[in-house]
Design a protein around this motif. Sequence first.
Motif, short mmCIF file in Angstrom:
data_model
loop_
_atom_site.label_atom_id
_atom_site.label_comp_id
_atom_site.label_asym_id
_atom_site.label_seq_id
_atom_site.Cartn_x
_atom_site.Cartn_y
_atom_site.Cartn_z
N PHE A 1 39.70 48.79 46.21
CA PHE A 1 39.69 47.44 45.67
C PHE A 1 39.25 47.53 44.20
O PHE A 1 38.56 48.47 43.79
N LEU A 2 39.65 46.53 43.42
CA LEU A 2 39.19 46.45 42.03
C LEU A 2 38.11 45.39 41.95
O LEU A 2 38.26 44.31 42.53
N ASP A 3 37.01 45.70 41.28
CA ASP A 3 35.88 44.77 41.13
C ASP A 3 36.03 44.11 39.77
O ASP A 3 35.51 44.61 38.76
N ILE B 1 43.98 43.71 36.98
CA ILE B 1 44.58 43.67 38.32
C ILE B 1 46.06 44.06 38.24
O ILE B 1 46.55 44.84 39.05
N LYS B 2 46.76 43.56 37.21
CA LYS B 2 48.18 43.90 37.05
C LYS B 2 48.36 45.41 36.82
O LYS B 2 49.25 46.03 37.39
N GLN B 3 47.48 45.99 35.99
CA GLN B 3 47.58 47.43 35.71
C GLN B 3 47.34 48.26 36.97
O GLN B 3 48.03 49.24 37.23
N LEU C 1 49.98 50.83 39.16
CA LEU C 1 49.71 52.20 39.61
C LEU C 1 49.97 52.35 41.11
O LEU C 1 49.99 53.45 41.64
N GLY C 2 50.15 51.22 41.79
CA GLY C 2 50.38 51.25 43.24
C GLY C 2 49.11 51.54 44.02
O GLY C 2 49.15 52.01 45.16
N GLU D 1 48.36 37.43 42.51
CA GLU D 1 48.71 38.77 41.99
C GLU D 1 48.35 39.88 42.99
O GLU D 1 48.84 40.99 42.89
N THR D 2 47.48 39.55 43.96
CA THR D 2 46.96 40.58 44.87
C THR D 2 47.54 40.39 46.27
O THR D 2 47.42 39.30 46.84
#
Length: 223
Positions: free
Chosen positions: A4-6, A13-15, A19-20, A52-53
Motif C-alpha cells: 500500500f502507499l501511505d 498514487i498514479k506513479q 509501476l503496477g 484512482e485506487t
Amino acid sequence: MKLFLDTANINEIKQANDLGLLDGVTTNPSLIAKEMKNGGSFREIVTKILNETLGPVSIEVIAEDYDNMVKQALKIRELGKNAVVKVPFNSVGLKVTNALSDKGIPVNSTLIFNGIQALFAAKAGASYVSPFVGRLDDIAEDGMALIEQIKTIYTNYDLKTNILVASIRSPLHVLRSMILGADVVTLPFDVLSKLPAHPKTSEGLSRFLDDWKKAFGSMDFPL
Ligand code: G3P
C-alpha cells in the motif's frame, strides 16, 4: 504481501499504479491536511484517491466521541466501495470498531503500539491493524519486534485480521515485514521508490552493455 502507499497525494498514487505495484492506499489526517493546503476539499481529495485506487483506501475519522465517529465513518463509506474506515485505537475506538464491523464496514484500527491493543482490535472485528514501527524506533523501542509479537498472537488464536505495517521509514522495515509474514506494508513514496534499486544490478547492466559496445562498436540490435 500487499504493498500500500501511505499518502494522500494523487500524483504519487498514479506513479505507483504505473509501476503496477499498488494494492491499496492508507491516509491519515496529517497527510490529507497537507494536500488540502495545496487546494481541494476533503471530499474532492478522497474521491480522487478512491477512484484512482483499485484496492482498499483507509480514511480516518477525526471525531473523538462515539456518535460522531460512527457518523463520520458512514459518510466516508458513502464515498466509495473500497473505502476502509480508519479508527484510532482507544476504548471509544474499540466500541466504534465493534459497531462498524457488525454492519460489515471494514475497519483499519490505527495507532497500535502493543500486542494487547492488536488482540483487542482483532476481537472487535477490525479488518486491519496498523502497528507504527517507525514511531517505536523513534523512542528507542524495536518497532519490528512488535510485528513479530502480533504475528505470534494472531497465529496462537487463529485471528484473521490483517497485519498492516505502518510508519515505515526504510527498505529494511519492508524486508523484515516480509520475513515475519506481515500481510501488508504501507509505504511513503520515497521508500517505495528505493525498493527496486540495487547497486550490483546497475553495475551488472553497465558492464553487459559496455562489453557489447566494445565488441560491436554500436548498440544496434542485430535482429
Ligand atoms: O499513516 C500512518 C503512518 O504510516 C504514519 O507514519 O512516518 O508519520 O510515523 P509516520
